[in-house]
Design a protein around this motif. Structure first.
Motif, short mmCIF file in Angstrom:
data_model
loop_
_atom_site.label_atom_id
_atom_site.label_comp_id
_atom_site.label_asym_id
_atom_site.label_seq_id
_atom_site.Cartn_x
_atom_site.Cartn_y
_atom_site.Cartn_z
N ARG A 24 33.19 44.69 46.19
CA ARG A 24 33.65 44.88 44.81
C ARG A 24 33.28 46.27 44.30
O ARG A 24 34.08 46.96 43.66
N VAL A 25 32.03 46.67 44.56
CA VAL A 25 31.57 47.98 44.11
C VAL A 25 32.40 49.08 44.75
O VAL A 25 32.82 50.04 44.08
N ASN A 26 32.64 48.96 46.06
CA ASN A 26 33.44 49.99 46.76
C ASN A 26 34.86 50.05 46.19
O ASN A 26 35.43 51.14 46.04
N GLY A 27 35.43 48.88 45.87
CA GLY A 27 36.77 48.87 45.32
C GLY A 27 36.85 49.54 43.97
O GLY A 27 37.76 50.33 43.70
N LEU A 28 35.88 49.25 43.11
CA LEU A 28 35.86 49.87 41.78
C LEU A 28 35.56 51.35 41.86
O LEU A 28 36.13 52.16 41.12
N ARG A 29 34.68 51.73 42.77
CA ARG A 29 34.37 53.15 42.94
C ARG A 29 35.55 53.92 43.51
O ARG A 29 35.70 55.12 43.26
N ALA A 30 36.40 53.23 44.26
CA ALA A 30 37.59 53.88 44.81
C ALA A 30 38.63 54.16 43.74
O ALA A 30 39.59 54.90 43.97
N GLY A 31 38.44 53.55 42.56
CA GLY A 31 39.35 53.83 41.45
C GLY A 31 40.14 52.64 40.95
O GLY A 31 40.97 52.78 40.05
N ALA A 32 39.89 51.45 41.53
CA ALA A 32 40.60 50.26 41.06
C ALA A 32 40.16 49.89 39.65
O ALA A 32 39.00 50.11 39.28
N ASP A 33 41.07 49.34 38.87
CA ASP A 33 40.77 48.93 37.50
C ASP A 33 40.22 47.52 37.44
O ASP A 33 39.57 47.15 36.46
N ASP A 34 40.50 46.73 38.47
CA ASP A 34 39.98 45.36 38.53
C ASP A 34 39.99 44.92 39.98
O ASP A 34 40.60 45.57 40.84
N TYR A 35 39.33 43.80 40.25
CA TYR A 35 39.13 43.34 41.63
C TYR A 35 39.14 41.82 41.61
O TYR A 35 38.29 41.20 40.97
N LEU A 36 40.14 41.22 42.26
CA LEU A 36 40.29 39.77 42.24
C LEU A 36 40.21 39.23 43.66
O LEU A 36 40.92 39.71 44.55
N VAL A 37 39.32 38.25 43.86
CA VAL A 37 39.07 37.73 45.20
C VAL A 37 39.95 36.52 45.48
O VAL A 37 40.08 35.62 44.65
N LYS A 38 40.55 36.50 46.67
CA LYS A 38 41.35 35.35 47.11
C LYS A 38 40.40 34.23 47.57
O LYS A 38 39.34 34.51 48.12
N PRO A 39 40.82 32.98 47.40
CA PRO A 39 42.01 32.53 46.67
C PRO A 39 41.78 32.58 45.17
O PRO A 39 40.66 32.39 44.71
N PHE A 40 42.82 32.87 44.41
CA PHE A 40 42.69 32.96 42.97
C PHE A 40 43.74 32.09 42.30
O PHE A 40 44.77 31.75 42.90
N ASP A 41 43.48 31.73 41.06
CA ASP A 41 44.44 30.96 40.26
C ASP A 41 45.47 31.94 39.69
O ASP A 41 45.11 33.00 39.17
N ILE A 42 46.74 31.58 39.77
CA ILE A 42 47.79 32.49 39.31
C ILE A 42 47.66 32.79 37.82
O ILE A 42 47.99 33.89 37.36
N VAL A 43 47.15 31.83 37.06
CA VAL A 43 46.95 32.06 35.62
C VAL A 43 45.91 33.15 35.40
O VAL A 43 46.05 34.00 34.52
N GLU A 44 44.85 33.15 36.22
CA GLU A 44 43.85 34.20 36.11
C GLU A 44 44.44 35.56 36.47
O GLU A 44 44.16 36.57 35.81
N LEU A 45 45.26 35.60 37.52
CA LEU A 45 45.90 36.86 37.89
C LEU A 45 46.73 37.40 36.74
O LEU A 45 46.66 38.59 36.40
N ILE A 46 47.54 36.54 36.11
CA ILE A 46 48.39 36.99 35.01
C ILE A 46 47.53 37.51 33.86
O ILE A 46 47.85 38.53 33.23
N ALA A 47 46.42 36.83 33.57
CA ALA A 47 45.52 37.29 32.52
C ALA A 47 44.93 38.66 32.86
O ALA A 47 44.81 39.53 31.99
N ARG A 48 44.57 38.86 34.13
CA ARG A 48 44.03 40.16 34.55
C ARG A 48 45.10 41.25 34.43
O ARG A 48 44.82 42.38 34.02
#
Length: 219
Positions: free
Chosen positions: A86-110
Motif C-alpha cells: 500500500r505504501v509503495n502504491g501511494l508513494r508511486a503516485g496513486a490517489d487510492d489503493y483498493l485490495v481485491k476482493p472488494f465490494d463494487i459499492v466500495e469501489l464506486i464510493a472510492r
C-alpha cells in the motif's frame, strides 16, 4: 461524461467493473495488458484510471511513470494488500489503493471520492426532473425545492451515486447511518418510503425482494 480507463488483466473483473461503472453513467474503456494501456494513454486522455499492479507487458508501477506527468488520478486495484504494498502504491503516485476482493459499492464510493478530491467532477446530479446539489445540500424537483432531512439527503446521494445497482439493506444502513446493521430494516424502509414520496420515485426507487433497493435510471 467522465471517462475511466480500467487496466485489469482478469477479464471477468474488468467487465464487472465496466458494467457497474457504466450503469452509474461513466464512460469506461478496458485494457488487459500493460503495453496496450501504455499505447492507449499516448493517444487518449482519461479522468481516472483504475490500475492493476500485476499486468502482462508492463506492470502498474511502470505505467505510473507514464501516467504521473499527466496528473490523471489513479486507483490501484490489486491482490497485493500488505502495508508495504500500500505504501509503495501511494508513494508511486496513486490517489487510492483498493485490495481485491472488494465490494463494487466500495469501489464506486472510492471512484466518487477521488473524482471529487481531484476536481474531476462537480457535485451536481440529475435524475429525471430531480436535481441535486451535493455541496449546497439542495434538492429540487421540476425547479421546486424539496425539503429532506440530513439522513434522507445522505440516502438520496447513496442511491444516485450507485444508480442501477442493487443495494442490500445492510449496506444502506452502514453507509448512511455509519454503524453496523443490527437486523432492524424498518429504519431503512421508512426512509426509502419517505424519499419515494417526496421525489415521486415510486417507479424509479425499486424494492428488491427481501434484500434491499435499486434506483433504476434509464435516461
Amino acid at each position: 461524461m467522465i471517462r475511466i480507463l480500467i487496466v485489469e488483466d482478469e477479464i471477468t473483473i474488468a467487465r464487472l467493473i465496466d458494467l457497474n461503472l457504466s450503469a452509474c453513467g461513466y464512460e469506461c474503456t478496458c485494457e488487459y495488458d500493460g503495453l496496450a494501456a501504455a499505447d492507449l494513454l499516448e493517444q487518449m486522455s482519461f479522468d481516472l484510471i483504475l490500475l492493476d499492479i500485476m499486468l502482462p507487458g508492463a506492470d502498474g508501477f511502470e505505467l505510473m511513470d507514464l501516467i504521473r506527468p499527466t496528473k490523471t488520478p489513479v486507483i490501484f486495484l490489486t491482490a497485493r494488500g500488505s502495508v508495504s504494498d500500500r505504501v509503495n502504491g501511494l508513494r508511486a503516485g496513486a490517489d487510492d489503493y483498493l485490495v481485491k476482493p472488494f465490494d463494487i459499492v466500495e469501489l464506486i464510493a472510492r471512484v466518487e471520492s477521488v473524482l471529487r478530491r481531484t476536481g474531476k467532477t462537480g457535485d451536481q446530479y440529475t435524475v429525471g426532473d430531480v436535481c441535486i446539489d451535493a455541496r449546497a445540500m439542495r434538492v429540487t424537483r421540476g425547479g421546486e425545492p424539496i425539503l429532506l432531512t440530513p439522513k434522507e439527503f445522505d440516502l438520496l446521494l447513496l442511491f444516485v451515486q450507485n444508480r442501477n445497482i442493487a443495494l442490500f439493506r445492510e449496506t444502506i444502513y452502514e453507509r448512511v447511518w455509519g454503524t453496523e446493521f443490527t437486523g432492524d430494516s424498518r429504519t431503512v424502509d421508512l426512509h426509502v418510503q419517505r424519499l419515494r414520496r417526496k421525489l415521486g420515485w415510486q417507479g424509479k426507487l425499486l424494492t428488491i425482494y427481501k434484500t434491499g433497493y435499486r434506483l433504476e435510471v434509464t435516461d
